[in-house]
Design a protein around this motif. Structure first.
Motif, PDB file in Angstrom:
ATOM      1  N   LEU A   1      15.339 -35.134  -6.148  1.00  0.00           N
ATOM      2  CA  LEU A   1      15.772 -36.109  -7.140  1.00  0.00           C
ATOM      3  C   LEU A   1      14.854 -37.313  -7.088  1.00  0.00           C
ATOM      4  N   HIS A   2      14.459 -37.817  -8.253  1.00  0.00           N
ATOM      5  CA  HIS A   2      13.521 -38.932  -8.337  1.00  0.00           C
ATOM      6  C   HIS A   2      13.739 -39.631  -9.669  1.00  0.00           C
ATOM      7  N   TYR A   3      13.057 -40.741  -9.882  1.00  0.00           N
ATOM      8  CA  TYR A   3      13.075 -41.406 -11.177  1.00  0.00           C
ATOM      9  C   TYR A   3      11.854 -42.311 -11.255  1.00  0.00           C
ATOM     10  N   ALA A   4      11.933 -43.393 -11.999  1.00  0.00           N
ATOM     11  CA  ALA A   4      10.776 -44.274 -12.136  1.00  0.00           C
ATOM     12  C   ALA A   4      10.362 -44.840 -10.778  1.00  0.00           C
ATOM     13  N   PRO A   5       9.063 -44.967 -10.536  1.00  0.00           N
ATOM     14  CA  PRO A   5       8.598 -45.572  -9.284  1.00  0.00           C
ATOM     15  C   PRO A   5       9.050 -47.027  -9.166  1.00  0.00           C
ATOM     16  N   CYS A   6       8.888 -47.571  -7.970  1.00  0.00           N
ATOM     17  CA  CYS A   6       9.143 -48.989  -7.729  1.00  0.00           C
ATOM     18  C   CYS A   6       7.856 -49.670  -7.282  1.00  0.00           C
TER      19      CYS A   6
ATOM     20  N   PRO B   1      -0.699 -42.557  -8.262  1.00  0.00           N
ATOM     21  CA  PRO B   1      -0.696 -43.964  -8.645  1.00  0.00           C
ATOM     22  C   PRO B   1      -2.069 -44.624  -8.552  1.00  0.00           C
ATOM     23  N   SER B   2      -2.314 -45.559  -9.463  1.00  0.00           N
ATOM     24  CA  SER B   2      -3.530 -46.374  -9.363  1.00  0.00           C
ATOM     25  C   SER B   2      -3.251 -47.688  -8.647  1.00  0.00           C
ATOM     26  N   ASN B   3      -1.962 -47.943  -8.356  1.00  0.00           N
ATOM     27  CA  ASN B   3      -1.554 -49.050  -7.493  1.00  0.00           C
ATOM     28  C   ASN B   3      -0.625 -48.483  -6.433  1.00  0.00           C
ATOM     29  N   ASP B   4      -0.574 -49.093  -5.264  1.00  0.00           N
ATOM     30  CA  ASP B   4       0.420 -48.685  -4.283  1.00  0.00           C
ATOM     31  C   ASP B   4       1.804 -48.754  -4.921  1.00  0.00           C
ATOM     32  N   MET B   5       2.691 -47.856  -4.511  1.00  0.00           N
ATOM     33  CA  MET B   5       4.037 -47.841  -5.091  1.00  0.00           C
ATOM     34  C   MET B   5       5.036 -47.277  -4.089  1.00  0.00           C
ATOM     35  N   VAL B   6       6.308 -47.331  -4.461  1.00  0.00           N
ATOM     36  CA  VAL B   6       7.387 -46.773  -3.650  1.00  0.00           C
ATOM     37  C   VAL B   6       8.171 -45.782  -4.507  1.00  0.00           C
ATOM     38  N   LEU B   7       8.484 -44.611  -3.936  1.00  0.00           N
ATOM     39  CA  LEU B   7       9.335 -43.625  -4.583  1.00  0.00           C
ATOM     40  C   LEU B   7      10.700 -43.608  -3.912  1.00  0.00           C
ATOM     41  N   LEU B   8      11.757 -43.580  -4.700  1.00  0.00           N
ATOM     42  CA  LEU B   8      13.125 -43.438  -4.203  1.00  0.00           C
ATOM     43  C   LEU B   8      13.568 -42.009  -4.464  1.00  0.00           C
ATOM     44  N   LEU B   9      13.911 -41.280  -3.394  1.00  0.00           N
ATOM     45  CA  LEU B   9      14.146 -39.840  -3.480  1.00  0.00           C
ATOM     46  C   LEU B   9      15.444 -39.434  -2.784  1.00  0.00           C
ATOM     47  N   ALA B  10      15.986 -38.304  -3.219  1.00  0.00           N
ATOM     48  CA  ALA B  10      17.167 -37.728  -2.575  1.00  0.00           C
ATOM     49  C   ALA B  10      17.142 -36.221  -2.794  1.00  0.00           C
ATOM     50  N   PRO B  11      17.855 -35.466  -1.949  1.00  0.00           N
ATOM     51  CA  PRO B  11      17.854 -34.003  -2.097  1.00  0.00           C
ATOM     52  C   PRO B  11      18.829 -33.514  -3.157  1.00  0.00           C
ATOM     53  N   LEU B  12      18.357 -32.655  -4.035  1.00  0.00           N
ATOM     54  CA  LEU B  12      19.211 -32.067  -5.054  1.00  0.00           C
ATOM     55  C   LEU B  12      20.383 -31.319  -4.426  1.00  0.00           C
ATOM     56  N   GLN B  13      20.175 -30.757  -3.250  1.00  0.00           N
ATOM     57  CA  GLN B  13      21.224 -29.981  -2.587  1.00  0.00           C
ATOM     58  C   GLN B  13      22.455 -30.822  -2.256  1.00  0.00           C
ATOM     59  N   SER B  14      22.293 -32.148  -2.236  1.00  0.00           N
ATOM     60  CA  SER B  14      23.415 -33.032  -1.910  1.00  0.00           C
ATOM     61  C   SER B  14      24.264 -33.401  -3.123  1.00  0.00           C
TER      62      SER B  14
END
Length: 216
Positions: A137-142, A95-108
């Motif tokens: 698991l991930h998607y668009a940053p926040c 990232p060129s700006n601070d950001m937050v990632l929302l993540l989870a385990p695929l195994q779940s």
């Protein structure tokens, strides 16, 4: 929700921070040549200008062991989970700006479903090269959250993936539950029922609230 750091041990199961890469020119070009919507998120799988830089070859040789890659970007403003996806092969986020990632385990994931209570949030400082494992698991940053306040700055993020990921979905004969999740080339997607992706036909498998980091 509690936001942890990508430098914490809690992140170890999801990915790792890569060192040794000079991404200064890469992020300068990202900021100078790409748009950042105020109320939306845009994504480009590959950008010729970004891919022309020397560091792109370094990612291919070093981070991916010589595999062909694409260097694109994800820009905009976002505070919601909405969906989760995964790929065959790790993804790099820079990232060129601070950001937050929302993540989870695929195994779940069970039969294509996941409870959003299993999702964790991680803070990524600008300029950090973050590898997200293919089992994450991930998607668009926040947008970044500082002292409980969501930044209005939005984000620009370099996205590096194996070549042709997130391009047109191949023709497929569904053989199992995972095949129902295929949304694009090398992109398996699980949507929350409240999202536009769900209305467009994406597999609905996220149960629980659609996480919004702007809400406490």
């Amino acid at each position: 929700m509690k936001i942890k750091s990508v430098f914490s041990h809690a992140f170890d199961k999801y990915g790792k921070v890569l060192t040794g890469y000079d991404v200064t020119e890469l992020l300068e070009k990202l900021d100078a040549t790409t748009k950042k919507p105020d109320n939306a998120v845009i994504y480009e799988p590959g950008d010729a200008g970004l891919e022309s830089l020397a560091v792109a070859k370094e990612f291919s040789i070093n981070a991916y062991g010589g595999m062909p890659i694409q260097v694109g970007y994800c820009n905009g403003n976002n505070t919601k989970l909405n969906c989760l996806e995964y790929h065959r092969g790790s993804e790099l986020n820079i990232p060129s700006n601070d950001m937050v990632l929302l993540l989870a385990p695929l195994q779940s994931v069970k039969d294509g479903t996941l409870d959003t209570s299993l999702v964790e949030a991680f803070y990524v400082p600008k300029g950090t090269v973050v590898e997200v494992y293919e089992t994450t698991l991930h998607y668009a940053p926040c947008n970044a959250v500082k002292d409980g306040v969501v930044s209005k700055e939005g984000f620009r993020v370099i996205i590096v993936l194996p070549k042709d990921t997130n391009t047109a979905k191949p023709e497929i004969t569904v053989k199992n539950t995972e095949d129902k999740l295929l949304w694009a080339k090398n992109k398996w997607l699980i949507a929350h029922p409240e999202t536009s992706e769900a209305s467009q036909g994406a597999f609905v498998g996220l149960k629980g609230i659609n996480i919004d980091i702007s809400k406490k």
